[in-house]
Scaffold this active site. Structure first.
Site, PDB file in Angstrom:
ATOM      1  N   ASP A  67      16.146   7.814 -13.270  1.00  0.00           N
ATOM      2  CA  ASP A  67      14.694   7.728 -13.199  1.00  0.00           C
ATOM      3  C   ASP A  67      14.047   7.398 -14.540  1.00  0.00           C
ATOM      4  OD1 ASP A  67      15.406  10.227 -14.265  1.00  0.00           O
ATOM      5  OD2 ASP A  67      14.840  11.287 -12.457  1.00  0.00           O
ATOM      6  N   ASN A 136      12.778  23.538  -8.038  1.00  0.00           N
ATOM      7  CA  ASN A 136      12.337  23.364  -6.650  1.00  0.00           C
ATOM      8  C   ASN A 136      13.361  22.603  -5.807  1.00  0.00           C
ATOM      9  OD1 ASN A 136      12.093  20.743  -7.516  1.00  0.00           O
ATOM     10  ND2 ASN A 136       9.866  20.622  -7.324  1.00  0.00           N
ATOM     11  N   HIS A 138      14.768  19.647  -6.581  1.00  0.00           N
ATOM     12  CA  HIS A 138      14.774  18.183  -6.670  1.00  0.00           C
ATOM     13  C   HIS A 138      16.039  17.664  -7.363  1.00  0.00           C
ATOM     14  CE1 HIS A 138      12.328  18.184 -10.702  1.00  0.00           C
ATOM     15  NE2 HIS A 138      13.591  18.011 -10.981  1.00  0.00           N
ATOM     16  N   GLU A 143      11.243  14.936  -5.027  1.00  0.00           N
ATOM     17  CA  GLU A 143      10.632  16.254  -4.894  1.00  0.00           C
ATOM     18  C   GLU A 143      10.763  16.735  -3.441  1.00  0.00           C
ATOM     19  OE1 GLU A 143       9.985  17.663  -7.542  1.00  0.00           O
ATOM     20  OE2 GLU A 143       8.534  16.684  -8.854  1.00  0.00           O
TER      21      GLU A 143
HETATM   22  C1  F6R Z   1      16.009  13.703 -14.623  1.00  0.00           C
HETATM   23  C2  F6R Z   1      16.493  14.363 -13.419  1.00  0.00           C
HETATM   24  C3  F6R Z   1      15.955  15.680 -12.991  1.00  0.00           C
HETATM   25  C4  F6R Z   1      16.533  16.830 -13.822  1.00  0.00           C
HETATM   26  C5  F6R Z   1      15.982  18.162 -13.352  1.00  0.00           C
HETATM   27  C6  F6R Z   1      16.513  19.312 -14.175  1.00  0.00           C
HETATM   28  O1  F6R Z   1      16.710  12.504 -14.832  1.00  0.00           O
HETATM   29  O2  F6R Z   1      17.331  13.825 -12.775  1.00  0.00           O
HETATM   30  O3  F6R Z   1      16.263  15.882 -11.636  1.00  0.00           O
HETATM   31  O4  F6R Z   1      17.919  16.820 -13.708  1.00  0.00           O
HETATM   32  O5  F6R Z   1      14.585  18.135 -13.421  1.00  0.00           O
HETATM   33  O6  F6R Z   1      15.986  19.220 -15.469  1.00  0.00           O
HETATM   34  P1  F6R Z   1      16.411  20.269 -16.596  1.00  0.00           P
HETATM   35  O7  F6R Z   1      17.839  20.031 -16.860  1.00  0.00           O
HETATM   36  O8  F6R Z   1      15.522  19.943 -17.753  1.00  0.00           O
HETATM   37  O9  F6R Z   1      16.178  21.629 -16.027  1.00  0.00           O
END
Ligand code: F6R
EC number: 3.5.99.6
Length: 260
Positions: A67, A136, A138, A143
């Protein structure tokens, strides 16, 4: 789903690094799907360290990130382009021409999303997709209530994600509200997935992903439908699981079982 529970955060990171390094060593021209976020930083640091120690080269690797934020140019300090350069690409011999991320500043972000999906297909798909998980549930920026059949597209970020991302920007106004993200169906097409979740704050989401129903309310639960998914957890992230004894029995200390 292969559930590996490691005694500590450090051990979990080393275990994840073993799997990524083994993939690159087994097929030096493999295609990796890459994630960003806090969880990935120590993993990328470990991979860079192993690369610098001569354990593997990334010159043949192609990568696709999950992303990028809509509106951010590649050189914006909060962009995932910058994150990847600083965390991994600049520290290894990864060829920048084959390191793909969606262009956040594309004039037509919708067209960029469709084009990104086509570029992944043209490259022959992803061999190993790295994933983190949001509190959450994701994955990527899919989301809750994202279609389980979704493809790369623009998603509106939830308040909880905006809040989690706030630390990377100077003001509330700067925090991007939209992202281009691979879809859940895009992620499920990877030949193997590796999800790393660390700490108590991920315990609830990890339990919903592994033991809850397959539901768009927890997008990561779609990985239950993927035949080659490995989830690596530290004890804290595993603390809400019900079948912990079974996971330890099958994979003692997070090792492979006799038959996997
Ligand atoms: C970003 C992504 C997100 C993160 C998730 C966890 O490329 O894929 O799904 O993996 O938000 O983020 P952290 O590791 O910062 O808790």
């Amino acid at each position: 789903m292969k559930v590996l529970i490691l005694p500590s955060k450090e051990a979990a990171i080393l275990r994840a690094a073993d799997i990524v390094a083994a993939q690159v060593r087994a097929r030096s021209d493999c295609t990796l799907g890459l994630a960003t976020g806090g969880t990935m930083l120590p993993l990328y640091a470990e991979l860079a360290k192993r690369h610098q120690a001569g354990e593997f080269s990334m010159t043949g690797v192609t990568s696709f990130n999950l992303d990028e934020y809509v509106g951010l140019a590649a050189d914006h300090p909060g962009s995932y382009h910058r994150y990847m350069a600083e965390a991994l690409f600049d520290l290894t011999d990864m060829p920048i021409m084959r390191a793909h991320l969606p262009r956040g500043d594309a004039i037509d972000p919708k067209a960029e999303a469709m084009d990104y999906e086509a570029r992944i297909a043209k490259a022959g798909g992803i061999d190993l997709q790295l994933l983190g998980i949001g509190q959450n549930g994701h994955i990527g920026f899919n989301e809750p209530t994202s279609s389980l059949g979704s493809r790369t597209r623009i998603k509106t970020l939830t308040d909880s994600t905006l809040e989690a991302n706030r630390r990377y920007f100077d003001t509330d106004e700067e925090v991007p509200k939209y992202a281009i993200t691979m879809g859940i169906a895009t992620i499920l097409e990877a030949r193997a997935c590796l999800l790393l979740a660390l700490g108590e704050s991920k315990a609830e989401a990890a339990a919903a992903m592994i033991e809850g129903p397959v539901s768009a309310m927890c997008p990561a639960s779609a990985l239950q439908m993927h035949a080659q998914t490995t989830v690596i957890l530290d004890e804290a992230a595993a603390s809400r699981l019900k079948l912990t004894d079974y996971y330890h029995h099958v994979h003692p200390g997070g090792r492979e079982s006799d038959y996997s």
